[in-house]
Each structure stands twice: as structure tokens, then as C-alpha cells.
Design a protein around this motif. Structure first.
Motif, mmCIF file in Angstrom:
data_model
loop_
_atom_site.group_PDB
_atom_site.id
_atom_site.type_symbol
_atom_site.label_atom_id
_atom_site.label_comp_id
_atom_site.label_asym_id
_atom_site.label_seq_id
_atom_site.Cartn_x
_atom_site.Cartn_y
_atom_site.Cartn_z
ATOM 1 N N UNK A 188 9.565 -15.000 1.733
ATOM 2 C CA UNK A 188 10.413 -15.951 2.284
ATOM 3 C C UNK A 188 9.238 -16.851 3.016
ATOM 4 N N UNK A 189 8.727 -17.405 1.930
ATOM 5 C CA UNK A 189 7.469 -18.289 2.468
ATOM 6 C C UNK A 189 8.290 -19.376 3.384
ATOM 7 N N UNK A 190 9.372 -20.124 2.931
ATOM 8 C CA UNK A 190 9.946 -21.243 3.889
ATOM 9 C C UNK A 190 9.809 -20.834 5.499
ATOM 10 N N UNK A 191 9.894 -19.580 5.921
ATOM 11 C CA UNK A 191 9.775 -19.210 7.106
ATOM 12 C C UNK A 191 8.732 -18.401 7.628
ATOM 13 N N UNK A 192 7.923 -17.640 6.826
ATOM 14 C CA UNK A 192 6.727 -17.002 7.182
ATOM 15 C C UNK A 192 6.061 -16.634 6.058
ATOM 16 N N UNK A 193 4.655 -16.697 6.218
ATOM 17 C CA UNK A 193 3.814 -16.392 5.156
ATOM 18 C C UNK A 193 3.412 -15.136 4.745
ATOM 19 N N UNK A 194 2.694 -15.016 3.633
ATOM 20 C CA UNK A 194 2.441 -13.247 3.203
ATOM 21 C C UNK A 194 1.277 -13.058 4.337
ATOM 22 N N UNK A 195 1.215 -11.742 4.667
ATOM 23 C CA UNK A 195 0.405 -10.887 5.639
ATOM 24 C C UNK A 195 -0.953 -10.954 4.899
ATOM 25 N N UNK A 196 -1.401 -10.762 3.663
ATOM 26 C CA UNK A 196 -2.692 -10.822 3.222
ATOM 27 C C UNK A 196 -3.464 -12.199 3.496
ATOM 28 N N UNK A 197 -2.624 -13.361 3.811
ATOM 29 C CA UNK A 197 -3.342 -14.366 3.933
ATOM 30 C C UNK A 197 -4.292 -14.532 5.339
ATOM 31 N N UNK A 198 -3.480 -13.765 6.037
ATOM 32 C CA UNK A 198 -4.447 -13.552 7.536
ATOM 33 C C UNK A 198 -5.150 -12.244 7.548
ATOM 34 N N UNK A 199 -5.339 -11.553 6.555
ATOM 35 C CA UNK A 199 -6.370 -10.512 6.560
ATOM 36 C C UNK A 199 -5.500 -8.961 6.509
ATOM 37 N N UNK A 200 -4.319 -9.084 6.663
ATOM 38 C CA UNK A 200 -3.575 -7.606 6.763
ATOM 39 C C UNK A 200 -3.120 -7.267 5.158
ATOM 40 N N UNK A 201 -3.193 -6.124 5.180
ATOM 41 C CA UNK A 201 -2.977 -5.291 3.958
ATOM 42 C C UNK A 201 -1.424 -4.766 3.602
ATOM 43 N N UNK A 202 -0.521 -5.676 3.648
ATOM 44 C CA UNK A 202 0.932 -5.212 3.409
ATOM 45 C C UNK A 202 1.653 -6.400 2.972
ATOM 46 N N UNK A 214 17.163 -0.655 -2.720
ATOM 47 C CA UNK A 214 16.662 -0.459 -1.611
ATOM 48 C C UNK A 214 15.790 -1.365 -1.239
ATOM 49 N N UNK A 215 15.854 -2.297 -0.107
ATOM 50 C CA UNK A 215 14.997 -3.217 0.433
ATOM 51 C C UNK A 215 14.428 -2.496 1.716
ATOM 52 N N UNK A 216 13.008 -2.383 1.617
ATOM 53 C CA UNK A 216 12.482 -2.071 3.034
ATOM 54 C C UNK A 216 11.518 -3.318 3.331
ATOM 55 N N UNK A 217 11.947 -3.834 4.739
ATOM 56 C CA UNK A 217 11.449 -4.904 5.235
ATOM 57 C C UNK A 217 10.181 -4.410 6.376
ATOM 58 N N UNK A 218 9.043 -4.812 6.003
ATOM 59 C CA UNK A 218 7.948 -4.418 6.902
ATOM 60 C C UNK A 218 8.428 -4.829 8.287
ATOM 61 N N UNK A 219 7.482 -4.180 9.240
ATOM 62 C CA UNK A 219 7.449 -4.768 10.612
ATOM 63 C C UNK A 219 7.366 -6.384 10.596
ATOM 64 N N UNK A 220 8.249 -7.114 11.120
ATOM 65 C CA UNK A 220 8.450 -8.622 11.037
ATOM 66 C C UNK A 220 8.669 -8.925 12.586
ATOM 67 N N UNK A 278 14.714 -12.128 14.021
ATOM 68 C CA UNK A 278 16.070 -11.907 13.470
ATOM 69 C C UNK A 278 16.084 -13.151 12.353
ATOM 70 N N UNK A 279 15.542 -14.244 12.353
ATOM 71 C CA UNK A 279 15.901 -15.485 11.631
ATOM 72 C C UNK A 279 14.670 -15.180 10.219
ATOM 73 N N UNK A 280 13.698 -14.462 10.489
ATOM 74 C CA UNK A 280 12.756 -14.195 9.400
ATOM 75 C C UNK A 280 13.133 -13.021 8.529
ATOM 76 N N UNK A 281 13.794 -12.134 9.377
ATOM 77 C CA UNK A 281 14.352 -10.796 8.615
ATOM 78 C C UNK A 281 15.779 -11.496 7.654
ATOM 79 N N UNK A 282 16.595 -12.350 8.394
ATOM 80 C CA UNK A 282 17.474 -12.468 7.559
ATOM 81 C C UNK A 282 16.896 -13.495 6.594
ATOM 82 N N UNK A 283 15.958 -14.274 6.447
ATOM 83 C CA UNK A 283 15.529 -15.102 5.052
ATOM 84 C C UNK A 283 15.041 -14.119 4.092
ATOM 85 N N UNK A 284 14.273 -13.040 4.724
ATOM 86 C CA UNK A 284 13.776 -11.811 3.822
ATOM 87 C C UNK A 284 14.886 -11.206 3.171
#
Length: 192
Positions: free
Chosen positions: A58-72, A86-92, A115-121
Motif C-alpha cells: 500500500x505505497x500510498x501510506x507506507x513504503x516497502x521494508x527493503x527500502x530501509x534495509x529490512x528483509x520482509x 489467505x492474507x498474512x500481514x507482517x508486523x505493521x 490500524x490505518x496502514x493495515x486497513x490499506x494493506x
């Protein structure tokens, strides 16, 4: 007799691999003393195909984790038999579109943003909180923040009309950044 200071020679990668690490890397099929190339290990039992997976974002509300060095990934969409999803939402957490922490020190604002970020995902995959069956909630200071967390969670779930609420676990935990106070994982199932 004096002991000589023996230093292991570093490989070209500049990473020192301990003898134990070398042994365990080799047991996994990785080079013992150098970084593994992408796609080196591709083992599935004979006749099996991997489950269909798609990254959720959901790039409108949060970036992808690899952008800041995390591997998920922020989440995965799994295509299951009979067309179940099945949707598996990582720790947000309260992270913005550029990976920045939003609302440092403000637990309630961070929880609402989470909650906003998870809703968008969820919405990016055609799901809602009505599809969520489980959450795992990590609080940096559960003694200090749990009552407010539970109050806001109840208000949010009641506003959504969830009945029953998703199964949930609350855990006190260190979170990946010291300025984040809450992190939530979610599991959703979409029935065709």
C-alpha cells in the motif's frame, strides 16, 4: 611462550564466518565462506509446486521494508485450494510512505496509524477487517499502554461492527525501532 595473535583472513566479501557458522551454512546448502547467490536453493519435494504467493503493498501510506534495509514484505497473499485466499500481514506500525516513524511518543496516534496502514494493506487485496481472523499485537510497554490499547481496539472493532472480534494475542516486546510503541500482525481469509 607467547601466543601469537592469529587473525582469520577475511574473504573478499569482508565477512568473517565462524567455524560453527560455516558448518551450519554448508548443511543448508550455502557456500560456507561467501554470501549465497540469489536463488541458490530451490528444493521442493518431487511433484509439488509452490503455493501461489503475491506481495501485498500500500505505497500510498507506507513504503516497502527493503527500502530501509529490512528483509520482509508488508504482507503476502496466498492462493489456497478451492480459491480461498489467505492474507498474512507482517508486523505493521506507525510508518509513513517514506519509511519514517509517525507520531513518536504518542501511543494512541501510533495505534490509529497502525490500524490505518493495515486497513490499506487489506483493501489493496479486496479485503476488510471483517476478513481478519487473528491479530498479534506487540506493545513496547504493555503495563503502561495496554488499557489504552484495549480501549481503542474495542472502539475500532465496534465501529466496524465486528462480531465476534478476531482472535488476538498481546505481547510486550522490543519493536524494530525505539520510537515505535505498537506493532500489529494480522491474518485474513477471503472466501470465494
Amino acid at each position: 611462550m607467547k601466543k601469537k595473535n592469529v587473525r582469520a583472513k577475511l574473504p573478499a566479501s569482508g565477512i568473517y564466518y565462524s567455524p560453527g557458522e560455516q558448518k551450519e551454512r554448508a548443511a543448508l546448502g550455502l557456500p560456507p565462506c561467501s554470501p549465497a547467490p540469489r536463488g541458490l536453493i530451490k528444493k521442493l519435494p518431487k511433484g509439488r509446486v509452490p503455493i501461489l504467493k503475491k506481495a501485498i503493498c500500500a505505497p500510498g501510506v507506507l513504503n516497502e521494508a527493503p527500502v530501509y534495509g529490512s528483509a520482509f514484505t508488508r504482507g503476502l497473499r496466498l492462493e489456497l485450494p478451492s480459491h480461498y485466499i489467505q492474507l498474512l500481514i507482517s508486523g505493521t506500525s506507525s510508518v509513513g510512505p517514506h519509511g519514517e516513524t509517525l507520531y513518536p511518543g504518542d501511543f494512541r496516534a501510533q495505534l490509529w496509524r497502525t490500524y490505518h496502514n493495515i486497513t490499506e494493506l487489506l483493501e489493496s487485496e479486496g479485503a476488510t477487517w471483517h476478513d481478519v481472523v487473528r491479530t498479534t499485537c506487540y506493545l513496547r510497554d504493555i503495563d503502561r499502554d495496554y488499557a489504552e490499547f484495549n480501549r481503542i481496539r474495542t472502539e475500532f472493532y465496534d465501529a466496524l461492527g465486528l462480531d465476534p472480534y478476531p482472535a488476538s494475542t498481546g505481547i510486550q516486546a522490543g519493536i524494530c525501532r525505539s520510537d515505535l510503541l505498537i506493532e500489529i500482525e494480522a491474518v485474513a481469509i477471503i472466501v470465494p
